[in-house]
Design a protein around this motif. Sequence first.
Motif, short mmCIF file in Angstrom:
data_model
loop_
_atom_site.label_atom_id
_atom_site.label_comp_id
_atom_site.label_asym_id
_atom_site.label_seq_id
_atom_site.Cartn_x
_atom_site.Cartn_y
_atom_site.Cartn_z
N UNK A 98 -33.42 -43.10 110.23
CA UNK A 98 -32.47 -44.00 110.88
C UNK A 98 -31.10 -43.95 110.20
N UNK A 99 -31.06 -43.73 108.89
CA UNK A 99 -29.81 -43.80 108.15
C UNK A 99 -29.46 -42.56 107.34
N UNK A 100 -30.39 -41.63 107.15
CA UNK A 100 -30.16 -40.51 106.26
C UNK A 100 -30.42 -39.17 106.91
N UNK A 101 -29.67 -38.18 106.44
CA UNK A 101 -29.92 -36.77 106.74
C UNK A 101 -30.41 -36.15 105.43
N UNK A 102 -31.59 -35.56 105.47
CA UNK A 102 -32.13 -34.87 104.30
C UNK A 102 -32.28 -33.41 104.70
N UNK A 114 -35.05 -40.40 123.41
CA UNK A 114 -34.25 -41.08 122.40
C UNK A 114 -35.18 -41.62 121.33
N UNK A 115 -34.87 -41.22 120.09
CA UNK A 115 -35.65 -41.62 118.92
C UNK A 115 -34.68 -42.19 117.90
N UNK A 116 -34.84 -43.46 117.54
CA UNK A 116 -33.98 -44.08 116.51
C UNK A 116 -32.50 -43.88 116.78
N UNK A 117 -32.07 -43.96 118.02
CA UNK A 117 -30.66 -43.79 118.33
C UNK A 117 -30.19 -42.36 118.30
N UNK A 118 -31.11 -41.42 118.35
CA UNK A 118 -30.79 -39.99 118.40
C UNK A 118 -31.29 -39.45 119.73
N UNK A 119 -30.36 -38.94 120.53
CA UNK A 119 -30.73 -38.40 121.85
C UNK A 119 -31.09 -36.93 121.71
N UNK A 154 -40.81 -37.85 116.21
CA UNK A 154 -41.80 -38.85 115.81
C UNK A 154 -42.10 -39.72 117.03
N UNK A 155 -43.29 -39.56 117.60
CA UNK A 155 -43.66 -40.32 118.80
C UNK A 155 -43.63 -41.83 118.58
N UNK A 156 -43.96 -42.27 117.37
CA UNK A 156 -43.97 -43.69 117.06
C UNK A 156 -42.59 -44.33 117.05
N UNK A 157 -41.55 -43.51 117.03
CA UNK A 157 -40.18 -44.01 117.00
C UNK A 157 -39.43 -43.78 118.32
N UNK A 158 -40.12 -43.26 119.33
CA UNK A 158 -39.46 -43.02 120.62
C UNK A 158 -39.07 -44.35 121.24
#
Length: 175
Positions: free
Chosen positions: A19-23, A108-113, A163-167
């Motif tokens: 949600x907040x980081x790019x690794x 859309x997952x965690x505000x990422x399309x 991640x299906x749980x975050x869709x």
Amino acid sequence: MQSQATVRKGYVAGEFLTRTWRVSGEVEIQGQPLLDQLNDHLALFLQVERMFISPLSDPAQLAGNYPTGNIRKDNLAVVALKQMQAGLPHRQGQYMGRDHVDRPVVIVVYGIEVRGAIRLHPSVNVSHFVRTTPEHFIPVFDATATIIAHPEIVFTGGAILLNRGQIEWFCLQEE
């Protein structure tokens, strides 16, 4: 965006977005492909080597780098991989076959399309598959992942693992 790490034999490089980081980093895949590691119900974390950490809102700003670290899998939104092959499980038959077809999707997952294609046999109902597969992560091929709050930030890959749980929502696009 491109990974800062060079690829080593037996590893797959990727962009691991929460949600907040790019690794940015590499995961050892000898004996177990990345998708299988992400779908391992017994492991909560994914070990990443050559980690480069950046805020997702400004992925070019380096916040830290570490030789090795771990990411909690259920907090991952998407994993962007350069090559499609890197996003396949050991048993590829579910996603690869001469009869399989690409089904364009928007997810859309965690505000990422994420826009790309889910590749399945024509007899499989894609909506039902996304809702009911027991896998935690599913691959979308030839995909882009755009940060909705910062549409100028786009990740592309031959495979993006979701991640299906975050869709938040998904739909099939007309072909």
